[in-house]
Motif scaffolding. Structure first.
Motif, PDB file in Angstrom:
ATOM      1  N   TYR A   1       0.827  -1.211   0.000  1.00  0.00           N
ATOM      2  CA  TYR A   1       0.000   0.000   0.000  1.00  0.00           C
ATOM      3  C   TYR A   1       0.862   1.261   0.000  1.00  0.00           C
ATOM      4  O   TYR A   1       2.056   1.225   0.296  1.00  0.00           O
ATOM      5  N   THR A   2       0.233   2.379  -0.288  1.00  0.00           N
ATOM      6  CA  THR A   2       0.884   3.685  -0.202  1.00  0.00           C
ATOM      7  C   THR A   2       0.896   4.156   1.258  1.00  0.00           C
ATOM      8  O   THR A   2       0.359   3.495   2.132  1.00  0.00           O
ATOM      9  N   HIS A   3       1.507   5.312   1.494  1.00  0.00           N
ATOM     10  CA  HIS A   3       1.545   5.969   2.809  1.00  0.00           C
ATOM     11  C   HIS A   3       2.250   5.136   3.878  1.00  0.00           C
ATOM     12  O   HIS A   3       1.853   5.128   5.048  1.00  0.00           O
TER      13      HIS A   3
ATOM     14  N   MET B   1      -3.349   5.991   8.512  1.00  0.00           N
ATOM     15  CA  MET B   1      -2.733   5.291   7.380  1.00  0.00           C
ATOM     16  C   MET B   1      -3.740   4.376   6.696  1.00  0.00           C
ATOM     17  O   MET B   1      -3.850   4.370   5.461  1.00  0.00           O
TER      18      MET B   1
ATOM     19  N   ARG C   1      -4.590   5.136   2.730  1.00  0.00           N
ATOM     20  CA  ARG C   1      -3.752   4.373   1.803  1.00  0.00           C
ATOM     21  C   ARG C   1      -4.566   3.735   0.673  1.00  0.00           C
ATOM     22  O   ARG C   1      -5.791   3.585   0.750  1.00  0.00           O
TER      23      ARG C   1
ATOM     24  N   PRO D   1       5.404   9.056   0.961  1.00  0.00           N
ATOM     25  CA  PRO D   1       4.407   8.162   0.331  1.00  0.00           C
ATOM     26  C   PRO D   1       4.915   7.664  -1.012  1.00  0.00           C
ATOM     27  O   PRO D   1       5.385   8.440  -1.842  1.00  0.00           O
TER      28      PRO D   1
ATOM     29  N   SER E   1      -1.884   9.424  -3.943  1.00  0.00           N
ATOM     30  CA  SER E   1      -3.180   8.746  -4.015  1.00  0.00           C
ATOM     31  C   SER E   1      -3.877   9.085  -5.309  1.00  0.00           C
ATOM     32  O   SER E   1      -3.853  10.222  -5.758  1.00  0.00           O
TER      33      SER E   1
END
Length: 288
Positions: A187-189, A241, A245, A283, A287
């Motif tokens: 995932y991101t973040h 998060m 995310r 990140p 997003s």
């Protein structure tokens, strides 16, 4: 792959046995229960150390509800749901157990303070294995890790030896930041993991400086009270998060991201302003 897993567990168990043989027992010191702030307000003993646990209850319940409310966190793996459920249950239970302990600090009550924390710690380790190594292995690890945490508490209580509990508590403190930096995320973040680790480190420093901080603040607030508030920021950052995310299309570790960023800075030479590449650009992807 199964042989490798069995080998890894074997090495871990053997290392633990060797550690228990070569290191002396660590008994629980009675001085641990001697907190700086013993003030009583509204008939509540050690008031600030008790009520400062309330944020754990709030964020634990909020996180638990959001885990199941229309899949708010958008879990892509079933194991994640199990792991985060255990984590938020542990966080909410910290509020109850720690408050109960601080009303009358002693070894018997300390069990109920530490037990929820071990649930949270071990759940996080399982979550990392699920997200960044292997879903099936991580999901299978949830129960053994939770049991290991519970056994470490029972071992301390019956044999007055803190070594297994210390291992359960501090190994995640080292392993999680390293895994967050070195292993490619799903995932991101991912930077929120590091913010959470930073606040937990700050909480441990405040705990160790309980009496010193109480003196510094002219008996307004103790280090242990601040420890509770900073530790509660850990699930706050992790909840943020989860809410923000999204699945990353290109799995790149934070270490690789930082390395690429610094390489660009060196190539650009005079562009000093681009050095601010730590947490503002952490990140992995913006997003979508």
């Amino acid at each position: 792959m199964k042989k490798r897993t069995v080998y890894a567990w074997g090495v871990a168990i053997l290392s633990f046995i060797v550690l228990m043989i070569v290191t002396p027992a660590i008994p629980q010191s009675e001085e641990y229960h001697d907190f700086a702030d013993k003030r009583e307000f509204l008939g509540i003993p050690n008031t600030l150390n008790v009520v400062s646990n309330f944020p754990f209850l709030v964020i634990g319940l909020v996180g638990l509800v959001l885990c199941y409310y229309k899949n708010y966190f958008k879990f892509s793996l079933q194991g994640e749901l199990y792991g985060w459920t255990c984590f938020f249950i542990g966080v909410a239970a910290v509020a109850v157990g720690s408050s109960y302990y601080h009303l009358k600090p002693n070894d018997a009550r300390l069990v109920w303070d530490r037990l929820p924390m071990t649930i949270a710690f071990t759940s996080i380790m399982a979550i990392f294995i699920i997200e960044r190594i292997d879903e099936q292995k991580g999901t299978i690890c949830i129960i053994p890790l939770l049991l290991a945490g519970i056994i470490s508490i029972l071992y301390w209580r019956f044999f007055d030896d803190l070594r297994p509990y210390a291992l359960i508590q501090f190994v995640p403190c080292i392993a999680i930041p390293l895994m967050a930096i070195l292993l490619p995320p799903m995932y991101t973040h991912s930077a929120y993991w590091l913010w959470a680790a930073g606040f937990y480190l700050l909480a441990k420093i405040e705990e160790a400086m309980d009496k010193v901080i109480y003196e510094w603040t002219h008996h307004i607030v103790s280090g242990h009270t601040l420890k509770h508030l900073c530790a509660a920021m850990v699930p706050v950052f992790l909840t943020l998060m989860l809410a923000k995310r999204s699945i990353t299309t290109e799995r790149i570790s934070l270490f690789t991201t930082w390395k690429v960023s610094w390489t660009k800075v060196k190539e650009n030479g005079s562009e000093v302003e681009s050095c601010t590449c730590t947490y503002t650009s952490v990140p992995i992807e913006e997003s979508h």
